[in-house]
Design a protein around this motif. Structure first.
Motif, short mmCIF file in Angstrom:
data_model
loop_
_atom_site.label_atom_id
_atom_site.label_comp_id
_atom_site.label_asym_id
_atom_site.label_seq_id
_atom_site.Cartn_x
_atom_site.Cartn_y
_atom_site.Cartn_z
N ALA A 129 0.82 -1.21 0.00
CA ALA A 129 0.00 0.00 0.00
C ALA A 129 0.85 1.26 0.00
O ALA A 129 0.51 2.24 -0.67
CB ALA A 129 -0.94 0.00 1.20
N ALA A 130 1.94 1.26 0.74
CA ALA A 130 2.77 2.46 0.86
C ALA A 130 3.28 2.92 -0.50
O ALA A 130 3.34 4.13 -0.78
CB ALA A 130 3.93 2.21 1.80
N ASN A 131 3.61 1.98 -1.36
CA ASN A 131 4.17 2.31 -2.67
C ASN A 131 3.20 2.08 -3.83
O ASN A 131 3.57 2.23 -4.99
CB ASN A 131 5.44 1.49 -2.89
N MET A 132 1.97 1.68 -3.51
CA MET A 132 0.97 1.36 -4.53
C MET A 132 1.52 0.39 -5.57
O MET A 132 1.46 0.63 -6.78
CB MET A 132 0.47 2.64 -5.22
N ARG A 133 2.03 -0.71 -5.08
CA ARG A 133 2.62 -1.73 -5.95
C ARG A 133 2.02 -3.09 -5.66
O ARG A 133 1.52 -3.35 -4.55
CB ARG A 133 4.14 -1.79 -5.76
N ILE A 134 2.09 -3.98 -6.64
CA ILE A 134 1.70 -5.39 -6.49
C ILE A 134 2.97 -6.19 -6.74
O ILE A 134 3.25 -6.61 -7.87
CB ILE A 134 0.57 -5.77 -7.47
N PRO A 135 3.79 -6.41 -5.71
CA PRO A 135 5.12 -6.99 -5.91
C PRO A 135 5.12 -8.35 -6.58
O PRO A 135 6.02 -8.66 -7.36
CB PRO A 135 5.68 -7.07 -4.48
N ASN A 136 4.12 -9.18 -6.28
CA ASN A 136 4.11 -10.54 -6.85
C ASN A 136 3.51 -10.59 -8.24
O ASN A 136 3.55 -11.62 -8.91
CB ASN A 136 3.32 -11.49 -5.93
N MET A 137 2.93 -9.47 -8.71
CA MET A 137 2.28 -9.47 -10.02
C MET A 137 2.33 -8.07 -10.63
O MET A 137 1.30 -7.42 -10.83
CB MET A 137 0.82 -9.93 -9.87
N PRO A 138 3.51 -7.55 -10.89
CA PRO A 138 3.61 -6.17 -11.41
C PRO A 138 2.85 -5.97 -12.71
O PRO A 138 2.45 -4.84 -13.02
CB PRO A 138 5.12 -5.97 -11.59
N GLU A 139 2.62 -7.05 -13.45
CA GLU A 139 1.88 -6.91 -14.71
C GLU A 139 0.42 -6.52 -14.47
O GLU A 139 -0.29 -6.08 -15.40
CB GLU A 139 1.94 -8.22 -15.51
N ALA A 140 -0.06 -6.66 -13.22
CA ALA A 140 -1.44 -6.28 -12.89
C ALA A 140 -1.56 -4.81 -12.49
O ALA A 140 -2.67 -4.29 -12.36
CB ALA A 140 -1.97 -7.16 -11.77
N GLU A 141 -0.43 -4.13 -12.31
CA GLU A 141 -0.47 -2.76 -11.80
C GLU A 141 -1.19 -1.77 -12.71
O GLU A 141 -1.77 -0.79 -12.22
CB GLU A 141 0.94 -2.29 -11.47
N PRO A 142 -1.20 -1.95 -14.04
CA PRO A 142 -2.00 -1.03 -14.86
C PRO A 142 -3.48 -1.00 -14.48
O PRO A 142 -4.15 0.01 -14.74
CB PRO A 142 -1.80 -1.57 -16.28
N LEU A 143 -3.99 -2.06 -13.85
CA LEU A 143 -5.38 -2.08 -13.43
C LEU A 143 -5.64 -1.19 -12.23
O LEU A 143 -6.81 -0.95 -11.88
CB LEU A 143 -5.82 -3.52 -13.11
N LEU A 144 -4.60 -0.68 -11.60
CA LEU A 144 -4.78 0.24 -10.47
C LEU A 144 -5.24 1.61 -10.94
O LEU A 144 -5.74 2.40 -10.14
CB LEU A 144 -3.47 0.38 -9.70
N THR A 145 -5.09 1.89 -12.22
CA THR A 145 -5.49 3.18 -12.77
C THR A 145 -6.23 2.95 -14.06
O THR A 145 -6.70 1.84 -14.33
CB THR A 145 -4.26 4.10 -12.96
N ARG A 146 -6.36 3.97 -14.89
CA ARG A 146 -7.05 3.83 -16.16
C ARG A 146 -6.34 4.65 -17.22
O ARG A 146 -5.53 5.54 -16.91
CB ARG A 146 -8.50 4.32 -16.03
#
Length: 456
Positions: A428-445
């Motif tokens: 949460a602190a870094n707004m990251r998904i460490p085990n699945m960085p390829e999913a991070e685009p879904l955090l925004t639009r």
């Protein structure tokens, strides 16, 4: 090029926005007269927008100075209740033209436009009341919280049951240890994620009605042809505009869970659902959140399970008598010394009945959620449901929808569960998904050209 897209208009809006951002502090605090009314502009004036207008307007110190809606036929209720208020179609023009005549803004647009409107208002130094789920993406919820902190404006999310007697009493019982430390929580809602349209693919296009400014309605989202399956209400089913059942009700039903237990951000999230594509939300889903434990929980972690579309936990978990059943929507808190069922919306009930027979429920008072915000704007105070609190709650709700969009696979017909659901490990602190960085685009639009949203 249309008149609404002319260079002079763009220049005017940019200059006005620059002037507002230079001011950078709440307009009401600039008033010399402590008895000045709170001058409110509303974006979205029908449906929930009118409900907010009506309730905010019952405060004696409120004066409405602007009503904004992209549909010119939807001003009738607001005009009848508060006649003579100027109309606007574009919230940017309203903020620029009214300037210091606006102290605060109420936002009740479709979800995809919440952040765009609310952040423009905050950047102009306006206090903000924004409907749930606050924002449509995790990134937007984070930016709204950060901008509220940066500007110092008074904020409130429109999950009005936060201030109701029922939720206030339920959260108080948990905090005061009525059922001991909490072992786990189940929360659910009866509605489905796509019950309003029952569609799987975008509908056939229709001619845009003369009274609808479709470009302004689409706003930040990818352009698509008009259809009644989007405006005025059924946008909630579509991933480009709404958040399905979780986006609609998560900030209501998970609110007392967050409030009672002091939750902030989950450690992990995993979801499974009845089937999803890139257009529509699933009929039903299950989302399992794991949060860090604290002094109110029985373990080092706490599992909170969300279900919708008619899925509910086993009623036996609550230790209710056989003649009773769980409510259609609500939460079940399982404690070391008993259980609490908090329906949506009804008073809390403690089980098993024999253990709590004669229990003396404390007296609690309900509040007007809207008046709490108005009073804080006038006094320079703070609300308990401001973006400092609502931001993390909205992030958690939308993180569940990220997990849902990742849960694409085959349903095991024997168990009803999805094969190999994907676990999100959340930093949460870094707004990251460490085990699945390829999913991070879904955090925004991806924002439509000309509608990009600058970070806080």
């Amino acid at each position: 090029m249309s008149d609404t897209d002319s260079p002079s208009r763009r220049s005017f809006l940019k200059q006005s926005a620059l002037a507002a951002s230079t001011l950078g502090f709440p307009a009401i605090l600039r008033a010399a007269n402590p008895n000045s009314k709170l001058q409110v502009a509303s974006v979205g004036v029908n449906g929930m927008g009118f409900s907010d207008i009506k309730n905010i307007g019952t405060h004696a110190a409120v004066k409405f100075v602007g009503f904004c809606d992209i549909d010119s036929t939807r001003f009738d209720k607001a005009d009848e209740a508060f006649p003579g208020v100027p109309h606007f179609a574009d919230f940017r023009e309203m903020l620029a033209q009214l300037g210091d005549k606006v102290d605060a803004v109420s936002v009740a647009t479709p979800d995809h436009m919440h952040a765009s409107v609310a952040m423009a208002a905050m950047r102009a130094g306006k206090h903000v009341y924004c409907q749930k789920p606050l924002a449509q993406t995790v990134w937007e919820a984070r930016q709204m919280r950060l901008l509220a902190e940066k500007t110092g404006v008074v904020t409130q999310m429109g999950n009005q049951i936060h201030s109701n007697l029922e939720y206030r009493l339920g959260t108080r019982l948990i905090k005061e240890g009525a059922i001991g430390k909490i072992k786990e929580v189940h929360s659910w809602v009866a509605v489905t994620g796509n019950e309003r349209t029952k569609l799987l693919e975008p509908p056939a296009p229709e001619k845009v009605p003369d009274h609808v400014n479709w470009d302004l309605w689409i706003g930040v989202a990818p352009m698509r042809d008009y259809a009644p399956s989007y405006h005025p209400f059924v946008w909630r089913d579509w991933q480009d505009f709404g958040g399905g059942a979780l986006g609609d009700f998560g900030c209501h039903i998970l609110d007392p869970v967050f409030t009672a237990l002091g939750l902030n951000a989950p450690l992990t999230v995993v979801a499974q659902n009845s089937g999803i594509n890139r257009h529509i939300w699933p009929t039903h889903q299950q989302v399992e959140y794991v949060f860090p434990g604290n002094e109110l929980t029985s373990g080092k972690t706490l599992k909170v399970t969300w279900t919708d579309g008619g899925l509910r936990p086993d009623r036996k978990l609550a230790k209710m008598p056989p003649e009773l059943d769980l409510p259609k929507s609500g939460s079940l808190f399982i404690g070391e010394e008993g259980n609490l069922v908090l329906a949506h919306v009804a008073g809390p009930r403690l089980y098993p009945l024999e253990k709590f027979q004669g229990f003396n429920y404390p007296k609690e008072q309900g509040l007007s959620h809207w008046h709490v915000w108005v009073d804080a704007c006038l006094s320079g105070g703070k609300t308990s449901d401001g973006f400092h609190y609502a931001g993390p709650l909205a992030e958690t709700v939308q993180l569940g929808n990220v997990a849902t969009r990742l849960a694409v696979g085959q349903i095991d017909q024997r168990t009803g569960r999805m094969e190999k659901p994907k676990l999100i490990e959340w930093d949460a602190a870094n707004m990251r998904i460490p085990n699945m960085p390829e999913a991070e685009p879904l955090l925004t639009r991806q924002y439509r050209a000309g509608w990009e949203l600058a970070p806080a």
